[in-house]
Design a protein around this motif. Structure first.
Motif, mmCIF file in Angstrom:
data_model
loop_
_atom_site.group_PDB
_atom_site.id
_atom_site.type_symbol
_atom_site.label_atom_id
_atom_site.label_comp_id
_atom_site.label_asym_id
_atom_site.label_seq_id
_atom_site.Cartn_x
_atom_site.Cartn_y
_atom_site.Cartn_z
ATOM 1 N N MET A 1 0.862 -1.178 0.000
ATOM 2 C CA MET A 1 0.000 0.000 0.000
ATOM 3 C C MET A 1 0.901 1.231 0.000
ATOM 4 O O MET A 1 1.908 1.276 0.683
ATOM 5 C CB MET A 1 -0.866 -0.043 1.266
ATOM 6 C CG MET A 1 -1.942 1.016 1.368
ATOM 7 S SD MET A 1 -3.303 0.979 0.204
ATOM 8 C CE MET A 1 -3.830 -0.698 0.237
ATOM 9 N N ASN A 2 0.508 2.214 -0.775
ATOM 10 C CA ASN A 2 1.323 3.424 -0.871
ATOM 11 C C ASN A 2 1.239 4.260 0.398
ATOM 12 O O ASN A 2 0.349 4.085 1.218
ATOM 13 C CB ASN A 2 0.888 4.251 -2.096
ATOM 14 C CG ASN A 2 -0.567 4.680 -2.023
ATOM 15 O OD1 ASN A 2 -1.350 4.164 -1.238
ATOM 16 N ND2 ASN A 2 -0.942 5.598 -2.866
ATOM 17 N N ASP A 3 2.198 5.168 0.548
ATOM 18 C CA ASP A 3 2.147 6.083 1.678
ATOM 19 C C ASP A 3 0.972 7.032 1.488
ATOM 20 O O ASP A 3 0.608 7.359 0.366
ATOM 21 C CB ASP A 3 3.446 6.895 1.761
ATOM 22 C CG ASP A 3 4.617 6.036 2.186
ATOM 23 O OD1 ASP A 3 4.387 5.038 2.900
ATOM 24 O OD2 ASP A 3 5.753 6.359 1.812
ATOM 25 N N PHE A 4 0.415 7.459 2.567
ATOM 26 C CA PHE A 4 -0.652 8.433 2.478
ATOM 27 C C PHE A 4 -0.548 9.366 3.668
ATOM 28 O O PHE A 4 0.115 9.076 4.659
ATOM 29 C CB PHE A 4 -2.027 7.758 2.405
ATOM 30 C CG PHE A 4 -2.620 7.405 3.742
ATOM 31 C CD1 PHE A 4 -3.754 8.054 4.197
ATOM 32 C CD2 PHE A 4 -2.071 6.422 4.543
ATOM 33 C CE1 PHE A 4 -4.312 7.730 5.423
ATOM 34 C CE2 PHE A 4 -2.614 6.093 5.766
ATOM 35 C CZ PHE A 4 -3.753 6.748 6.213
ATOM 36 N N THR A 5 -1.199 10.497 3.559
ATOM 37 C CA THR A 5 -1.200 11.485 4.623
ATOM 38 C C THR A 5 -2.589 11.543 5.235
ATOM 39 O O THR A 5 -3.579 11.739 4.518
ATOM 40 C CB THR A 5 -0.823 12.878 4.059
ATOM 41 O OG1 THR A 5 0.435 12.769 3.397
ATOM 42 C CG2 THR A 5 -0.746 13.904 5.166
ATOM 43 N N PRO A 21 -5.938 -4.468 5.286
ATOM 44 C CA PRO A 21 -5.374 -4.470 3.936
ATOM 45 C C PRO A 21 -5.548 -3.143 3.178
ATOM 46 O O PRO A 21 -4.644 -2.721 2.471
ATOM 47 C CB PRO A 21 -6.124 -5.617 3.245
ATOM 48 C CG PRO A 21 -6.386 -6.575 4.372
ATOM 49 C CD PRO A 21 -6.712 -5.695 5.550
ATOM 50 N N LEU A 22 -6.685 -2.476 3.342
ATOM 51 C CA LEU A 22 -6.914 -1.212 2.650
ATOM 52 C C LEU A 22 -6.850 -0.010 3.589
ATOM 53 O O LEU A 22 -6.297 1.021 3.235
ATOM 54 C CB LEU A 22 -8.285 -1.223 1.952
ATOM 55 C CG LEU A 22 -8.687 0.085 1.272
ATOM 56 C CD1 LEU A 22 -7.765 0.394 0.087
ATOM 57 C CD2 LEU A 22 -10.144 0.036 0.830
ATOM 58 N N CYS A 23 -7.415 -0.136 4.753
ATOM 59 C CA CYS A 23 -7.674 1.029 5.607
ATOM 60 C C CYS A 23 -6.839 1.071 6.877
ATOM 61 O O CYS A 23 -6.506 0.036 7.447
ATOM 62 C CB CYS A 23 -9.144 1.036 6.043
ATOM 63 S SG CYS A 23 -10.299 1.292 4.699
ATOM 64 N N ARG A 24 -6.582 2.280 7.310
ATOM 65 C CA ARG A 24 -6.088 2.513 8.661
ATOM 66 C C ARG A 24 -7.322 2.583 9.561
ATOM 67 O O ARG A 24 -8.317 3.216 9.218
ATOM 68 C CB ARG A 24 -5.312 3.822 8.725
ATOM 69 C CG ARG A 24 -4.907 4.172 10.143
ATOM 70 C CD ARG A 24 -3.522 4.704 10.338
ATOM 71 N NE ARG A 24 -2.506 3.989 9.609
ATOM 72 C CZ ARG A 24 -1.450 4.595 9.045
ATOM 73 N NH1 ARG A 24 -1.291 5.893 9.135
ATOM 74 N NH2 ARG A 24 -0.540 3.887 8.393
ATOM 75 N N HIS A 42 -5.009 5.826 0.596
ATOM 76 C CA HIS A 42 -4.769 6.405 -0.730
ATOM 77 C C HIS A 42 -4.889 7.915 -0.587
ATOM 78 O O HIS A 42 -5.878 8.401 -0.035
ATOM 79 C CB HIS A 42 -5.810 5.942 -1.751
ATOM 80 C CG HIS A 42 -5.722 4.507 -2.134
ATOM 81 N ND1 HIS A 42 -4.641 3.972 -2.785
ATOM 82 C CD2 HIS A 42 -6.609 3.494 -1.978
ATOM 83 C CE1 HIS A 42 -4.864 2.685 -3.009
ATOM 84 N NE2 HIS A 42 -6.041 2.379 -2.520
ATOM 85 N N ASP A 43 -3.925 8.652 -1.091
ATOM 86 C CA ASP A 43 -4.017 10.110 -1.073
ATOM 87 C C ASP A 43 -4.979 10.611 -2.151
ATOM 88 O O ASP A 43 -5.122 9.989 -3.203
ATOM 89 C CB ASP A 43 -2.637 10.752 -1.300
ATOM 90 C CG ASP A 43 -1.864 10.935 -0.003
ATOM 91 O OD1 ASP A 43 -2.502 11.069 1.057
ATOM 92 O OD2 ASP A 43 -0.629 10.944 -0.052
ATOM 93 N N GLY A 44 -5.622 11.726 -1.865
ATOM 94 C CA GLY A 44 -6.434 12.409 -2.864
ATOM 95 C C GLY A 44 -7.787 11.792 -3.142
ATOM 96 O O GLY A 44 -8.418 12.128 -4.135
#
Length: 139
Positions: A1-5, A21-24, A42-44
């Motif tokens: 999973m990519n980094d996200f803010t 797997p998908l979510c914090r 996911h960002d954005g």
């Protein structure tokens, strides 16, 4: 999973619990309700339809499985699962266990009364319980 803010408002209002797997998975700092928030990493993204079909299915599976665990663990009368995003545009899903005796029943939790932050010791116990159950999710 990519980094996200994580949106600063979500970061300031919650405690991190785990990554699925998908979510914090975050715990809302309001002791009036067992209240988790799922944020796709996911960002954005601000709307569910911006996720791929696979991620949409994963989001719903994570929300419903977490909701099932929380409703059982906290012996809830009702489970609320919702996306709003009127204040925080970053896509996030609220998973809230409701009791007929809670502070705002039957009204929504959003915008009703003032949050009551957790005391340190009950927070630690609640986090431990939730983390143990989250680790057993079959997502």
């Amino acid at each position: 999973m990519n980094d996200f803010t994580l949106d600063p408002r979500l970061e300031s209002d919650t405690f991190p619990l785990a990554d699925l797997p998908l979510c914090r998975v975050l715990l809302m700092n309001d002791s009036r309700y067992p209240w988790a928030i799922l944020v796709p990493r996911h960002d954005g993204i601000s709307e569910v339809f911006e996720l791929s079909d696979t991620d949409q299915a994963t989001l719903w599976r994570e929300a419903t499985q977490l909701g099932n665990v929380m409703k059982t663990l906290f012996e809830g009368d009702k489970l609320n699962i919702a996306t709003l995003g009127n204040v925080v545009s970053q896509l996030h899903v609220h998973v809230v266990v409701r009791h007929r005796t809670d502070a705002t029943w039957p009204a929504p939790v959003w915008g009703n009364g003032s949050p009551e932050p957790y005391a340190l010791e009950p927070l630690a116990s609640l986090r431990d319980q939730l983390i143990a159950h989250i680790d057993r999710l079959n997502v």
